[in-house]
Design an enzyme around this catalytic site. Sequence first.
Site, PDB file in Angstrom:
ATOM      1  N   ASN A   1       0.829  -1.209   0.000  1.00  0.00           N
ATOM      2  CA  ASN A   1       0.000   0.000   0.000  1.00  0.00           C
ATOM      3  C   ASN A   1       0.863   1.258   0.000  1.00  0.00           C
ATOM      4  O   ASN A   1       0.505   2.270  -0.608  1.00  0.00           O
ATOM      5  CB  ASN A   1      -0.940   0.012   1.205  1.00  0.00           C
ATOM      6  CG  ASN A   1      -2.261  -0.672   0.911  1.00  0.00           C
ATOM      7  OD1 ASN A   1      -2.934  -0.334  -0.056  1.00  0.00           O
ATOM      8  ND2 ASN A   1      -2.630  -1.641   1.734  1.00  0.00           N
TER       9      ASN A   1
ATOM     10  N   MET B   1       1.293  -2.861  12.157  1.00  0.00           N
ATOM     11  CA  MET B   1       0.653  -3.865  13.014  1.00  0.00           C
ATOM     12  C   MET B   1       0.935  -3.606  14.494  1.00  0.00           C
ATOM     13  O   MET B   1       1.335  -4.495  15.244  1.00  0.00           O
ATOM     14  CB  MET B   1       1.125  -5.265  12.612  1.00  0.00           C
ATOM     15  CG  MET B   1       0.887  -5.595  11.155  1.00  0.00           C
ATOM     16  SD  MET B   1      -0.835  -5.395  10.652  1.00  0.00           S
ATOM     17  CE  MET B   1      -1.593  -6.755  11.530  1.00  0.00           C
ATOM     18  N   ARG B   2       0.726  -2.372  14.904  1.00  0.00           N
ATOM     19  CA  ARG B   2       0.950  -2.022  16.302  1.00  0.00           C
ATOM     20  C   ARG B   2      -0.096  -0.987  16.708  1.00  0.00           C
ATOM     21  O   ARG B   2      -0.396  -0.059  15.953  1.00  0.00           O
ATOM     22  CB  ARG B   2       2.363  -1.459  16.473  1.00  0.00           C
ATOM     23  CG  ARG B   2       2.776  -1.200  17.912  1.00  0.00           C
ATOM     24  CD  ARG B   2       4.263  -0.926  17.985  1.00  0.00           C
ATOM     25  NE  ARG B   2       5.021  -2.093  17.573  1.00  0.00           N
ATOM     26  CZ  ARG B   2       5.306  -3.131  18.357  1.00  0.00           C
ATOM     27  NH1 ARG B   2       4.903  -3.127  19.619  1.00  0.00           N
ATOM     28  NH2 ARG B   2       5.990  -4.145  17.897  1.00  0.00           N
TER      29      ARG B   2
ATOM     30  N   ILE C   1      -1.681   2.221  18.286  1.00  0.00           N
ATOM     31  CA  ILE C   1      -1.204   3.575  18.565  1.00  0.00           C
ATOM     32  C   ILE C   1      -1.589   3.944  19.989  1.00  0.00           C
ATOM     33  O   ILE C   1      -2.731   3.730  20.421  1.00  0.00           O
ATOM     34  CB  ILE C   1      -1.820   4.582  17.572  1.00  0.00           C
ATOM     35  CG1 ILE C   1      -1.439   4.200  16.135  1.00  0.00           C
ATOM     36  CG2 ILE C   1      -1.351   5.993  17.893  1.00  0.00           C
ATOM     37  CD1 ILE C   1       0.038   4.238  15.843  1.00  0.00           C
TER      38      ILE C   1
ATOM     39  N   ASN D   1      -6.041   5.054   9.177  1.00  0.00           N
ATOM     40  CA  ASN D   1      -5.751   3.633   9.016  1.00  0.00           C
ATOM     41  C   ASN D   1      -6.638   3.045   7.921  1.00  0.00           C
ATOM     42  O   ASN D   1      -7.787   3.456   7.742  1.00  0.00           O
ATOM     43  CB  ASN D   1      -6.000   2.886  10.326  1.00  0.00           C
ATOM     44  CG  ASN D   1      -5.647   1.412  10.219  1.00  0.00           C
ATOM     45  OD1 ASN D   1      -4.561   1.062   9.750  1.00  0.00           O
ATOM     46  ND2 ASN D   1      -6.552   0.541  10.635  1.00  0.00           N
TER      47      ASN D   1
ATOM     48  N   HIS E   1      -8.426  -0.404   6.751  1.00  0.00           N
ATOM     49  CA  HIS E   1      -8.804  -1.709   7.296  1.00  0.00           C
ATOM     50  C   HIS E   1      -9.494  -2.529   6.215  1.00  0.00           C
ATOM     51  O   HIS E   1     -10.426  -2.044   5.560  1.00  0.00           O
ATOM     52  CB  HIS E   1      -9.733  -1.541   8.497  1.00  0.00           C
ATOM     53  CG  HIS E   1     -10.084  -2.828   9.162  1.00  0.00           C
ATOM     54  ND1 HIS E   1      -9.193  -3.507   9.966  1.00  0.00           N
ATOM     55  CD2 HIS E   1     -11.211  -3.584   9.119  1.00  0.00           C
ATOM     56  CE1 HIS E   1      -9.760  -4.625  10.402  1.00  0.00           C
ATOM     57  NE2 HIS E   1     -10.984  -4.695   9.893  1.00  0.00           N
TER      58      HIS E   1
END
Length: 303
Positions: free
Chosen positions: A14, A90-91, A93, A107, A109
């Site tokens: 992306n 992949m964390r 915030i 984000n 999704h």
Amino acid sequence: MVNVAIFASGSGTNFEEILKHVEDGSLPVHVSCLIVDKEKAFARQRARNHFIPEFYFDPKAYKNKAEYERAILEVLNDLNVDLIVLSGYMRFIGPVLLEAYPNKIMNLHPAYLPEFPGAHSIQDAYMAKVSQTGVTVHFVDEGVDSGPIIEQRRLKIDPSWDLETLESHVHALEYELFWQVIKKVAESMEGKRMKRALVSVSNKENLVPFVSGLINLGYEIISTGGTKRALEDAGLSVIGISEITNFPEIMDGRVKTLHPNVHGALLCVRDNPDHCKQIEELGIDFIDLVCVNLYPFKETVQK
């Protein structure tokens, strides 16, 4: 121009798609840096390929999430970052970044929220045997995929698709949607989109004060041929029609505005989602006002 920081954890597909639109001019933002939390994330190589500064922050090197995010925030502040875009990051915030960037962390999704939140949404949709899924772009809050939704698109699922095929369709929809929503958010952060006026007149009486008034009202001026020269001679800033069409004026100026970048900009019905989708995909900007007067047919024929 809005300064954007991309956060990623993996391959950065992306991220690559975003850069493609930045580099072709359809996404007018400045990508200030890439932030990763995985040392071997291939997104880092993508950043190097495009000469984007990249920074690796190892979460294990910090005492807690707050310290980790403060280190990231220091880099973001140094680069005057306005907007954070999570692209496969992949964390979760934490409060430090959320407080520093309220409703400025986006984000993507791969589901139609609130359906199938979490890290395995495509697989979850497939296993649930639903008839449709989608993608969502939303602002990040302290919850799991629970922040304010900016835009969503639905995707009908063909019953014959296996999981890999479903994933490919979801990702294709992500590529199509994400950069467009980033563009909208960036434009809203910069303030209202600058209005544009196309001015091309035969009778140039009172042209300069009229166009000066448009400029004072916040219009960007597009012009052609002799009209453009008259405005530039008066010291006014003008965009030549060839910059809009990417094609020269030809046949003594008879052919100059006959182009989709002009007519699409004028004829798009702005409350028609399909029209707006087409104009965004083609990178056409609206024209809000046209100023012309009738061609002097009699005088021209006499010549």
